[in-house]
Design an enzyme around this catalytic site. Structure first.
Site, PDB file in Angstrom:
ATOM      1  N   ASP A   8     -11.950   1.541   3.552  1.00  0.00           N
ATOM      2  CA  ASP A   8     -12.415   0.171   3.360  1.00  0.00           C
ATOM      3  C   ASP A   8     -13.934   0.099   3.199  1.00  0.00           C
ATOM      4  O   ASP A   8     -14.456  -0.958   2.852  1.00  0.00           O
ATOM      5  CB  ASP A   8     -12.048  -0.674   4.580  1.00  0.00           C
ATOM      6  CG  ASP A   8     -10.615  -1.188   4.533  1.00  0.00           C
ATOM      7  OD1 ASP A   8     -10.200  -1.683   3.475  1.00  0.00           O
ATOM      8  OD2 ASP A   8      -9.923  -1.099   5.570  1.00  0.00           O
ATOM      9  N   GLN A  51      -5.236  -1.887   9.096  1.00  0.00           N
ATOM     10  CA  GLN A  51      -5.038  -3.225   8.530  1.00  0.00           C
ATOM     11  C   GLN A  51      -5.613  -4.289   9.470  1.00  0.00           C
ATOM     12  O   GLN A  51      -5.366  -4.270  10.677  1.00  0.00           O
ATOM     13  CB  GLN A  51      -3.535  -3.472   8.293  1.00  0.00           C
ATOM     14  CG  GLN A  51      -3.215  -4.749   7.557  1.00  0.00           C
ATOM     15  CD  GLN A  51      -3.734  -4.766   6.111  1.00  0.00           C
ATOM     16  OE1 GLN A  51      -3.749  -3.744   5.442  1.00  0.00           O
ATOM     17  NE2 GLN A  51      -4.160  -5.920   5.654  1.00  0.00           N
ATOM     18  N   LYS A  71       0.835  -1.210   0.000  1.00  0.00           N
ATOM     19  CA  LYS A  71       0.000   0.000   0.000  1.00  0.00           C
ATOM     20  C   LYS A  71       0.862   1.249   0.000  1.00  0.00           C
ATOM     21  O   LYS A  71       0.549   2.236  -0.670  1.00  0.00           O
ATOM     22  CB  LYS A  71      -0.955  -0.020   1.205  1.00  0.00           C
ATOM     23  CG  LYS A  71      -2.071  -1.025   1.018  1.00  0.00           C
ATOM     24  CD  LYS A  71      -2.852  -1.341   2.280  1.00  0.00           C
ATOM     25  CE  LYS A  71      -3.839  -2.462   1.958  1.00  0.00           C
ATOM     26  NZ  LYS A  71      -4.402  -3.122   3.111  1.00  0.00           N
TER      27      LYS A  71
HETATM   28  N1  GUN Z   1      -6.996  -7.475   5.685  1.00  0.00           N
HETATM   29  C1  GUN Z   1      -7.322  -8.310   4.673  1.00  0.00           C
HETATM   30  N2  GUN Z   1      -8.079  -7.658   3.768  1.00  0.00           N
HETATM   31  C2  GUN Z   1      -8.242  -6.407   4.225  1.00  0.00           C
HETATM   32  C3  GUN Z   1      -8.931  -5.263   3.725  1.00  0.00           C
HETATM   33  O1  GUN Z   1      -9.573  -5.266   2.664  1.00  0.00           O
HETATM   34  N3  GUN Z   1      -8.847  -4.153   4.493  1.00  0.00           N
HETATM   35  C4  GUN Z   1      -8.171  -4.122   5.665  1.00  0.00           C
HETATM   36  N4  GUN Z   1      -8.167  -2.982   6.362  1.00  0.00           N
HETATM   37  N5  GUN Z   1      -7.527  -5.159   6.154  1.00  0.00           N
HETATM   38  C5  GUN Z   1      -7.564  -6.288   5.430  1.00  0.00           C
END
Ligand code: GUN
Length: 281
Positions: free
Chosen positions: A117, A94, A50
């Site tokens: 998200d 995360q 990211k």
């Molecule tokens: N962990 C696995 N997939 C995701 C996601 O789409 N967003 C977040 N914040 N954590 C994750």
């Protein structure tokens, strides 16, 4: 039939380049805050990716690495501070969080306007109602892959395997929004094979190698594999028995290189959207 590959890596690269151009045209550089709590190895890789995506797109990245013993209060205090910062357009915590932390209040603490998200109840409610502000990155990435290939869910039978809040449920809603007839299957579905065989568009988001075998796929179906598993040899694989299913499907996503890169690109797209919403406020 041998399926055409839905190349998420190529589409994500194209989308990221467009995002970079749009971000550069804004009055202020967009900013994304990413918070990782603890030392989950997979999460560390995701966060590193990211940070790189932000750099590729000209988005400022504020990355926070908190120790595994961070308290709920410390995490909420950081989110509160980021909610108030003018240079932060988006916030992502995360997942999974370490076991001693409660996920729900953390996700609810993120301002709905900065909720990259789309996990906040307000944003989930908007998706349900059909007027999403931000779309959850993975299902939104799947929709982009379908659009790019000219696949319209309207009138198609769409079967989603998996009912998580992150993928399965919002995936079903986005397909429904585009007029698909949607079935959601899960661990208590007694006739998974029969349900899958009805699918014109089959999306699997479970996390079990070889869950979807060729005998579960209708000739000419579109097969989307959201999962990211490691097989016994340590190789990345999805839920779908790729080689055999590719002989029956019309389109298929590879793992890696299918949905994964699209999820990452949609996070950048959501950050750009958030920056634009704030600029136009
Ligand atoms: N962990 C696995 N997939 C995701 C996601 O789409 N967003 C977040 N914040 N954590 C994750």
């Amino acid at each position: 039939m041998s399926a055409q590959i839905l190349d998420g890596k190529a589409l994500a690269a194209k989308m990221k380049e467009n995002i970079r151009l749009e971000a550069a045209a804004l009055r202020r550089q967009p900013g994304l805050a990413v918070i990782l709590v603890g030392d989950n190895g997979a999460s560390q890789v995701y966060v590193r990716n990211k940070v790189k995506d932000c750099s590729d797109c000209g988005i400022a990245c504020f990355d926070y690495y908190l120790s595994a013993d961070t308290t709920q209060e410390q995490l909420l205090t950081l989110i509160d501070e980021l909610n108030g910062r003018e240079d932060v357009d988006g916030i992502l915590v995360q997942l999974p969080l370490p076991a001693h932390l409660e996920e729900r209040p953390v996700l609810e603490a993120i301002s709905p306007m900065k909720d990259m998200d789309a996990f906040h109840p307000e944003n989930m409610g908007r998706i349900l109602r059909g007027d999403a502000r931000f779309k959850p990155c993975t299902p939104a990435g799947v929709m982009e892959l379908l659009h790019e290939a000219g696949i319209d869910p309207a009138g198609k039978h769409c079967v989603v395997v998996g009912r998580s809040n992150i993928v399965g449920k919002p995936m079903a809603l986005l397909l429904l929004q585009e007029n698909g007839t949607v079935t959601v299957c899960h661990s208590r579905t007694p006739d998974l094979k029969e349900q899958c065989l009805r699918a014109d568009i089959l999306v699997s988001a479970v996390g079990r190698e070889n869950l979807i075998t060729a005998d579960m796929v209708k000739d000419g179906a579109v097969v989307i594999d959201v999962a990211m598993n490691r097989n016994a040899a340590g190789k990345l694989c999805g839920d779908v028995d790729y080689a055999a299913v590719a002989e029956k499907a019309s389109y298929i996503t590879p793992v890696p290189g299918g949905v994964g890169p699209m999820t990452r690109a949609m996070l950048m797209a959501n950050t750009l959207t958030a920056a634009k919403l704030r600029e136009n406020r």
